[in-house]
Design a protein around this motif. Structure first.
Motif, PDB file in Angstrom:
ATOM      1  N   MET A  49      -0.065 -15.138  -4.310  1.00 16.09           N
ATOM      2  CA  MET A  49      -1.131 -14.775  -4.595  1.00 16.09           C
ATOM      3  C   MET A  49      -1.957 -14.067  -3.814  1.00 16.09           C
ATOM      4  O   MET A  49      -3.512 -13.820  -4.225  1.00 16.09           O
ATOM      5  CB  MET A  49      -1.644 -16.021  -5.660  1.00 16.09           C
ATOM      6  CG  MET A  49      -0.964 -16.815  -6.066  1.00 16.09           C
ATOM      7  SD  MET A  49      -1.273 -18.576  -6.723  1.00 16.09           S
ATOM      8  CE  MET A  49      -3.205 -18.091  -7.591  1.00 16.09           C
ATOM      9  N   ARG A 100       1.370 -19.051   0.142  1.00 15.18           N
ATOM     10  CA  ARG A 100       1.661 -20.085   0.598  1.00 15.18           C
ATOM     11  C   ARG A 100       2.766 -19.460  -0.379  1.00 15.18           C
ATOM     12  O   ARG A 100       3.878 -18.689  -0.562  1.00 15.18           O
ATOM     13  CB  ARG A 100       2.099 -20.768   0.653  1.00 15.18           C
ATOM     14  CG  ARG A 100       1.721 -21.224   2.564  1.00 15.18           C
ATOM     15  CD  ARG A 100       2.337 -22.842   2.666  1.00 15.18           C
ATOM     16  NE  ARG A 100       3.219 -23.351   2.186  1.00 15.18           N
ATOM     17  CZ  ARG A 100       3.575 -24.649   2.415  1.00 15.18           C
ATOM     18  NH1 ARG A 100       2.563 -25.457   2.543  1.00 15.18           N
ATOM     19  NH2 ARG A 100       4.631 -24.722   2.158  1.00 15.18           N
ATOM     20  N   GLU A 101       2.184 -19.140  -2.038  1.00 20.82           N
ATOM     21  CA  GLU A 101       2.353 -19.099  -3.153  1.00 20.82           C
ATOM     22  C   GLU A 101       2.984 -17.578  -4.184  1.00 20.82           C
ATOM     23  O   GLU A 101       3.196 -17.354  -4.871  1.00 20.82           O
ATOM     24  CB  GLU A 101       1.832 -20.013  -4.328  1.00 20.82           C
ATOM     25  CG  GLU A 101       2.066 -21.337  -4.386  1.00 20.82           C
ATOM     26  CD  GLU A 101       2.958 -21.894  -4.696  1.00 20.82           C
ATOM     27  OE1 GLU A 101       3.418 -21.081  -5.549  1.00 20.82           O
ATOM     28  OE2 GLU A 101       3.178 -22.897  -3.796  1.00 20.82           O
ATOM     29  N   HIS A 113      -3.331 -22.013   0.585  1.00 16.44           N
ATOM     30  CA  HIS A 113      -1.670 -22.296  -0.803  1.00 16.44           C
ATOM     31  C   HIS A 113      -2.089 -21.183  -1.410  1.00 16.44           C
ATOM     32  O   HIS A 113      -0.905 -20.775  -2.472  1.00 16.44           O
ATOM     33  CB  HIS A 113      -1.939 -24.036  -1.618  1.00 16.44           C
ATOM     34  CG  HIS A 113      -2.074 -25.036  -0.730  1.00 16.44           C
ATOM     35  ND1 HIS A 113      -0.888 -25.505  -0.384  1.00 16.44           N
ATOM     36  CD2 HIS A 113      -3.205 -26.021  -0.172  1.00 16.44           C
ATOM     37  CE1 HIS A 113      -0.725 -26.323   0.162  1.00 16.44           C
ATOM     38  NE2 HIS A 113      -2.435 -26.811   0.548  1.00 16.44           N
ATOM     39  N   GLN A 114      -3.204 -20.459  -1.354  1.00 22.47           N
ATOM     40  CA  GLN A 114      -2.196 -18.872  -2.666  1.00 22.47           C
ATOM     41  C   GLN A 114      -1.989 -17.977  -1.930  1.00 22.47           C
ATOM     42  O   GLN A 114      -0.586 -17.170  -2.250  1.00 22.47           O
ATOM     43  CB  GLN A 114      -3.966 -18.192  -2.972  1.00 22.47           C
ATOM     44  CG  GLN A 114      -4.014 -19.222  -3.167  1.00 22.47           C
ATOM     45  CD  GLN A 114      -5.905 -18.576  -4.095  1.00 22.47           C
ATOM     46  OE1 GLN A 114      -5.973 -17.282  -3.615  1.00 22.47           O
ATOM     47  NE2 GLN A 114      -6.785 -19.362  -4.583  1.00 22.47           N
TER      48      GLN A 114
END
Length: 91
Positions: free
Chosen positions: A41, A38-39, A35-36
């Motif tokens: 980060m 994808r965001e 998720h990091q």
């Protein structure tokens, strides 16, 4: 952990549960990094590193079994991603 990795059938219920919770933290780490990335980060290099680590995990029978047992607890997008990694790297 070594017995769990080998899917040792003599694991007691308590030992199985301890193994599962040990791996659950690893799987949560993988999901967090997914998720990091994808965001925005994480860099592509960091993402590639975590994907390579997942590929190594996918080659371990006990980790594959643990994933099948807990996969429904994770978000659908990560499940799809992880299922693909596990399928691609199953020995």
């Amino acid at each position: 952990v070594l017995r769990g990795h080998a899917c040792d059938p003599t694991l007691t219920a308590d030992e199985h549960q301890r193994y599962l919770w040990c791996l659950y933290a690893l799987l949560l780490h993988y999901e967090d990094r997914f998720h990091q990335f994808r965001e925005g980060m994480l860099s592509k290099e960091q993402y590639d590193s975590i994907r390579n680590q997942m590929a190594d995990s996918a080659r371990v029978a006990g980790i594959r079994a643990a994933w099948r047992e807990v996969r429904e607890r994770f978000a659908e997008d990560f499940r799809t991603f992880a299922d693909g990694v596990f399928a691609e790297h199953t020995p």
